[in-house]
Design a protein around this motif. Structure first.
Motif, PDB file in Angstrom:
ATOM      1  N   LEU A  30       0.828  -1.216   0.000  1.00 28.19           N
ATOM      2  CA  LEU A  30       0.000   0.000   0.000  1.00 28.19           C
ATOM      3  C   LEU A  30       0.857   1.259   0.000  1.00 28.19           C
ATOM      4  CD1 LEU A  30      -2.752  -1.037   2.599  1.00 28.19           C
ATOM      5  CD2 LEU A  30      -2.900  -1.116   0.105  1.00 28.19           C
ATOM      6  N   GLY A  31       2.098   1.128   0.486  1.00 29.59           N
ATOM      7  CA  GLY A  31       2.983   2.292   0.524  1.00 29.59           C
ATOM      8  C   GLY A  31       2.526   3.344   1.507  1.00 29.59           C
ATOM      9  N   MET A  32       1.999   2.882   2.637  1.00 29.86           N
ATOM     10  CA  MET A  32       1.538   3.827   3.664  1.00 29.86           C
ATOM     11  C   MET A  32       1.668   3.150   5.029  1.00 29.86           C
ATOM     12  SD  MET A  32      -2.616   3.638   3.193  1.00 29.86           S
ATOM     13  CE  MET A  32      -2.672   4.057   1.463  1.00 29.86           C
ATOM     14  N   PRO A  33       1.706   3.951   6.116  1.00 28.71           N
ATOM     15  CA  PRO A  33       1.769   3.326   7.435  1.00 28.71           C
ATOM     16  C   PRO A  33       0.514   2.502   7.729  1.00 28.71           C
ATOM     17  CG  PRO A  33       1.560   5.718   7.628  1.00 28.71           C
ATOM     18  CD  PRO A  33       1.703   5.422   6.179  1.00 28.71           C
ATOM     19  N   VAL A  34       0.734   1.414   8.450  1.00 25.97           N
ATOM     20  CA  VAL A  34      -0.359   0.469   8.706  1.00 25.97           C
ATOM     21  C   VAL A  34      -0.380   0.137  10.197  1.00 25.97           C
ATOM     22  CG1 VAL A  34      -0.750  -2.027   8.485  1.00 25.97           C
ATOM     23  CG2 VAL A  34      -0.530  -0.643   6.433  1.00 25.97           C
ATOM     24  N   ARG A  35      -1.564   0.021  10.773  1.00 21.05           N
ATOM     25  CA  ARG A  35      -1.669  -0.540  12.128  1.00 21.05           C
ATOM     26  C   ARG A  35      -2.820  -1.532  12.151  1.00 21.05           C
ATOM     27  NH1 ARG A  35      -5.809   1.072  15.670  1.00 21.05           N
ATOM     28  NH2 ARG A  35      -6.968   2.907  15.004  1.00 21.05           N
ATOM     29  N   VAL A  36      -2.789  -2.433  13.141  1.00 20.83           N
ATOM     30  CA  VAL A  36      -3.893  -3.380  13.285  1.00 20.83           C
ATOM     31  C   VAL A  36      -4.917  -2.761  14.228  1.00 20.83           C
ATOM     32  CG1 VAL A  36      -4.567  -5.674  14.095  1.00 20.83           C
ATOM     33  CG2 VAL A  36      -2.453  -5.380  12.792  1.00 20.83           C
ATOM     34  N   GLY A  37      -6.179  -2.756  13.819  1.00 24.50           N
ATOM     35  CA  GLY A  37      -7.240  -2.090  14.581  1.00 24.50           C
ATOM     36  C   GLY A  37      -8.004  -3.059  15.480  1.00 24.50           C
ATOM     37  N   TYR A  38      -8.005  -2.754  16.769  1.00 26.98           N
ATOM     38  CA  TYR A  38      -8.788  -3.505  17.757  1.00 26.98           C
ATOM     39  C   TYR A  38      -9.990  -2.642  18.154  1.00 26.98           C
ATOM     40  CZ  TYR A  38      -4.995  -6.863  18.203  1.00 26.98           C
ATOM     41  OH  TYR A  38      -4.066  -7.830  17.934  1.00 26.98           O
ATOM     42  N   PRO A  39     -11.118  -3.265  18.481  1.00 31.33           N
ATOM     43  CA  PRO A  39     -12.294  -2.462  18.857  1.00 31.33           C
ATOM     44  C   PRO A  39     -12.038  -1.663  20.132  1.00 31.33           C
ATOM     45  CG  PRO A  39     -12.898  -4.774  18.541  1.00 31.33           C
ATOM     46  CD  PRO A  39     -11.414  -4.709  18.507  1.00 31.33           C
ATOM     47  N   VAL A  40     -12.417  -0.399  20.110  1.00 37.30           N
ATOM     48  CA  VAL A  40     -12.237   0.463  21.283  1.00 37.30           C
ATOM     49  C   VAL A  40     -13.569   1.152  21.604  1.00 37.30           C
ATOM     50  CG1 VAL A  40      -9.770   0.895  20.917  1.00 37.30           C
ATOM     51  CG2 VAL A  40     -11.465   2.377  19.812  1.00 37.30           C
ATOM     52  N   GLY A  41     -13.574   1.895  22.710  1.00 39.84           N
ATOM     53  CA  GLY A  41     -14.736   2.714  23.045  1.00 39.84           C
ATOM     54  C   GLY A  41     -15.818   1.958  23.782  1.00 39.84           C
ATOM     55  N   VAL A  42     -15.482   0.782  24.333  1.00 37.76           N
ATOM     56  CA  VAL A  42     -16.462   0.039  25.130  1.00 37.76           C
ATOM     57  C   VAL A  42     -15.788  -0.453  26.404  1.00 37.76           C
ATOM     58  CG1 VAL A  42     -17.897  -0.723  23.191  1.00 37.76           C
ATOM     59  CG2 VAL A  42     -15.954  -2.126  23.894  1.00 37.76           C
ATOM     60  N   SER A  43     -16.597  -0.655  27.448  1.00 39.14           N
ATOM     61  CA  SER A  43     -16.042  -1.191  28.696  1.00 39.14           C
ATOM     62  C   SER A  43     -16.772  -2.499  29.023  1.00 39.14           C
ATOM     63  CB  SER A  43     -16.196  -0.170  29.815  1.00 39.14           C
ATOM     64  OG  SER A  43     -17.571   0.110  29.993  1.00 39.14           O
ATOM     65  N   GLY A  44     -16.745  -2.918  30.258  1.00 41.66           N
ATOM     66  CA  GLY A  44     -17.392  -4.176  30.643  1.00 41.66           C
ATOM     67  C   GLY A  44     -16.548  -5.357  30.202  1.00 41.66           C
ATOM     68  N   LEU A  45     -17.186  -6.283  29.478  1.00 42.39           N
ATOM     69  CA  LEU A  45     -16.467  -7.487  29.040  1.00 42.39           C
ATOM     70  C   LEU A  45     -15.658  -7.203  27.766  1.00 42.39           C
ATOM     71  CD1 LEU A  45     -19.328 -10.089  29.621  1.00 42.39           C
ATOM     72  CD2 LEU A  45     -17.417  -9.533  31.136  1.00 42.39           C
ATOM     73  N   HIS A  46     -14.917  -6.111  27.804  1.00 39.50           N
ATOM     74  CA  HIS A  46     -14.165  -5.695  26.612  1.00 39.50           C
ATOM     75  C   HIS A  46     -13.175  -6.761  26.172  1.00 39.50           C
ATOM     76  CE1 HIS A  46     -10.902  -3.038  24.704  1.00 39.50           C
ATOM     77  NE2 HIS A  46     -11.832  -3.258  23.811  1.00 39.50           N
ATOM     78  N   SER A  47     -12.606  -7.482  27.166  1.00 38.01           N
ATOM     79  CA  SER A  47     -11.575  -8.470  26.819  1.00 38.01           C
ATOM     80  C   SER A  47     -12.148  -9.560  25.891  1.00 38.01           C
ATOM     81  CB  SER A  47     -10.992  -9.101  28.081  1.00 38.01           C
ATOM     82  OG  SER A  47     -12.023  -9.744  28.789  1.00 38.01           O
ATOM     83  N   LEU A  48     -13.462  -9.800  25.958  1.00 37.22           N
ATOM     84  CA  LEU A  48     -14.056 -10.847  25.112  1.00 37.22           C
ATOM     85  C   LEU A  48     -14.148 -10.423  23.646  1.00 37.22           C
ATOM     86  CD1 LEU A  48     -16.998 -12.244  27.272  1.00 37.22           C
ATOM     87  CD2 LEU A  48     -14.684 -13.133  27.009  1.00 37.22           C
ATOM     88  N   VAL A  49     -14.091  -9.128  23.403  1.00 35.53           N
ATOM     89  CA  VAL A  49     -14.214  -8.651  22.014  1.00 35.53           C
ATOM     90  C   VAL A  49     -12.957  -7.891  21.578  1.00 35.53           C
ATOM     91  CG1 VAL A  49     -16.728  -8.544  21.886  1.00 35.53           C
ATOM     92  CG2 VAL A  49     -15.479  -6.617  22.856  1.00 35.53           C
ATOM     93  N   ASN A  50     -11.892  -8.039  22.378  1.00 37.75           N
ATOM     94  CA  ASN A  50     -10.686  -7.260  22.077  1.00 37.75           C
ATOM     95  C   ASN A  50      -9.817  -7.970  21.041  1.00 37.75           C
ATOM     96  OD1 ASN A  50      -8.887  -5.194  22.198  1.00 37.75           O
ATOM     97  ND2 ASN A  50      -7.840  -5.936  24.043  1.00 37.75           N
ATOM     98  N   ALA A  51     -10.360  -8.153  19.855  1.00 37.28           N
ATOM     99  CA  ALA A  51      -9.632  -8.802  18.759  1.00 37.28           C
ATOM    100  C   ALA A  51     -10.196  -8.256  17.451  1.00 37.28           C
ATOM    101  CB  ALA A  51      -9.822 -10.316  18.840  1.00 37.28           C
ATOM    102  N   PRO A  52      -9.361  -8.217  16.394  1.00 35.21           N
ATOM    103  CA  PRO A  52      -9.818  -7.600  15.135  1.00 35.21           C
ATOM    104  C   PRO A  52     -11.085  -8.227  14.565  1.00 35.21           C
ATOM    105  CG  PRO A  52      -7.452  -8.035  15.067  1.00 35.21           C
ATOM    106  CD  PRO A  52      -7.956  -8.658  16.337  1.00 35.21           C
ATOM    107  N   GLN A  53     -11.289  -9.543  14.786  1.00 37.98           N
ATOM    108  CA  GLN A  53     -12.480 -10.172  14.193  1.00 37.98           C
ATOM    109  C   GLN A  53     -13.778  -9.725  14.847  1.00 37.98           C
ATOM    110  OE1 GLN A  53      -9.930 -11.664  15.696  1.00 37.98           O
ATOM    111  NE2 GLN A  53     -10.444 -13.689  16.486  1.00 37.98           N
ATOM    112  N   PHE A  54     -13.697  -8.969  15.952  1.00 42.79           N
ATOM    113  CA  PHE A  54     -14.911  -8.484  16.605  1.00 42.79           C
ATOM    114  C   PHE A  54     -15.171  -6.999  16.317  1.00 42.79           C
ATOM    115  CE2 PHE A  54     -13.706 -12.097  19.473  1.00 42.79           C
ATOM    116  CZ  PHE A  54     -14.685 -12.946  18.995  1.00 42.79           C
TER     117      PHE A  54
END
Ligand SMILES: Nc1ncnc2c1ncn2[C@@H]1O[C@H](COP(=O)(O)OP(=O)(O)OP(=O)(O)O)[C@@H](O)[C@H]1O
Ligand SMILES: [Mg+2]
Length: 435
Positions: A354-378
């Motif tokens: 792509l010729g540009m900086p890249v990062r892997v995006g994890y879901p943010v902006g939620v609390s509670g059982l965040h660890s259960l959805v803290n992966a890119p597929q969620f």
């Protein structure tokens, strides 16, 4: 915990609401239950995640299998959350989705732009001929122009006589959207809204700076790689590439002559998208088909199979970005999400192509059982909850504005509005708050 039933409007707008995101993906169905407080803060209460084989490349191809997976995912999510799930925000994707630029113009009554003027100009923008078998999913405003002043995000309250808008219309094949709705309804669910999946993913993983600077979200799932461009804080384009992690798995199964399930396991445990990251003397054991003995193979052979496929997918992404003419405006680079990007070395390959900086995006902006959805597929599931939460808040704010201001009185949208009905205005509210 409050045993609230989602989908029922609370008596007072201040009561927490339950919002459920339903991501019906090519490899899995995920139901995410969130509780939304009056300020819009989201607490994850439960998650159900089950494999699904009812879709091909993001599109429902077997209703019964899909219904079964939705049923199991929703059952698991409501057990964990301790709430009864009735209404969901469902995602839709697939290469039938198109992004079409359009514009609209309206006269401003009274010399000051009212919400009704904005709604009229957006209605005008969506009035373009589309095929009979397609429907408009979203009307995404890119900018408003009041008289000669352009680049306006929220024109309400501005002085002027002429209001224009430039939008992106997201259209989808009606049959594909209806199949998603039908599957949910067969599980006894009501679909509050159908949301473009990469839009939901973007909502879950992007931060405000990236939205302003210009960014592309690339959600690489099992069956599709969804691309969404955000420029100047607005969604500029969206496109779907009908290839994803499943293609990598198929290549491994064919190339190493091993069962698909083993190919998937090898990919996850030993796969690498960049051959030069793999030591020459690394070896893996590859199970054979037809009762033959397993073989020992250089791990490098595995990456030699994976690398060209990943390169091919990102070369197509690059080409699609070039075609938009917006490549130079993506100063914040690319945010990769979806389960496919968990492959070792994939971000490096993406960055090179792509010729540009890249990062892997994890879901943010939620609390509670965040660890259960803290992966890119969620990202999609969490994004659907965030989208739903914003829709609810916007509806509540609009209702209280109607109560207090005679100037902003609008006919109230019925609670049981059809899912394929106009939703540009609701989306405008969400977009204003989110971007
Ligand atoms: N640890 C891992 N390493 C490599 N690939 C992985 C890993 N975990 C998941 N994947 C891949 O991610 C893909 C599934 O991602 P995801 O759950 O985002 O897809 P989906 O939402 O079901 O599909 P789609 O969005 O295309 O409809 C599969 O191809 C799977 O092989
Ligand atoms: Mg997905």
């Amino acid at each position: 915990m409050k045993p609230s039933k989602n989908g029922q409007k609370s008596a007072t707008p201040r009561e927490p609401e339950i919002v459920v995101g339903l991501d019906i993906g090519t490899t899995k169905v995920t139901a995410v239950v969130g509780e939304v407080d009056a300020a819009g803060a989201i607490t994850i209460l439960g998650v159900g995640n089950v494999p699904c084989r009812g879709l091909v490349k993001g599109v429902v191809s077997n209703i019964d299998w899909t219904v079964r997976s939705i049923h199991e995912a929703v059952e698991a999510a409501q057990q964990m959350a301790g709430v009864e799930i009735r209404t969901v925000y469902a995602g839709v994707a697939g290469s039938h989705v198109r992004s079409i630029p359009s514009d609209g113009v309206a006269a401003v009554s009274g010399g000051e732009v009212q919400r009704a003027d904005v709604e009229r100009v957006l209605e005008g923008a969506r009035a373009i001929p589309i095929d009979a078998d397609r429907q408009i999913l979203h009307v995404l405003p890119r900018e408003f122009i009041v008289d000669a002043q352009d680049g306006i995000r929220d024109p309400v309250g501005m002085s002027g006589v002429r209001l224009q808008t430039r939008v992106n219309l997201i259209t989808a094949a009606t049959s594909c959207v209806q199949n998603v709705v039908r599957c949910a309804e067969r599980c006894g669910l009501t679909v509050a809204d159908v949301v473009l999946e990469p839009l939901a993913s973007a909502e879950a993983v992007l931060n405000d700076d990236e939205k302003e600077l210009g960014v592309v979200v690339i959600d690489m799932g099992g069956g599709t790689t969804d691309v969404l461009l955000c420029v100047d804080g607005a969604i500029a384009h969206s496109t779907v590439i009908p290839a994803g992690g499943n293609n990598v798995t198929s290549d491994i199964a064919t190339g190493l002559r091993t069962p698909r399930a083993e190919a998937e396991r090898l990919k996850r445990n030993f796969g690498c998208a960049l051959g030069r990251m793999v030591a020459d003397d690394d070896e893996i054991e590859v199970p054979s088909v037809g009762g033959h003995a397993p073989r020992r193979v250089a791990r490098r052979v595995l990456s030699d199979i994976i690398e060209p496929r990943v390169e091919e997918i990102f070369a197509v992404v690059r080409k699609r970005l070039e075609d938009t003419g917006l490549l130079e405006q993506l100063s914040a680079g690319a945010v990769l999400t979806g389960g496919g990007v968990l492959l070792e070395g994939l971000p490096q390959v993406a960055e090179e192509i792509l010729g540009m900086p890249v990062r892997v995006g994890y879901p943010v902006g939620v609390s509670g059982l965040h660890s259960l959805v803290n992966a890119p597929q969620f990202a999609t599931g969490v994004g659907l909850v965030r989208y739903g939460a914003q829709s609810l808040l916007s509806a509540q704010q609009a209702a209280s504005a109607r109560d207090t201001s005679p100037r902003t009185q609008q006919p109230r949208e019925p609670d049981d509005a059809p899912v394929d009905g106009p939703r540009g205005n609701k989306f405008l509210d969400w977009l204003r708050a989110a971007f």
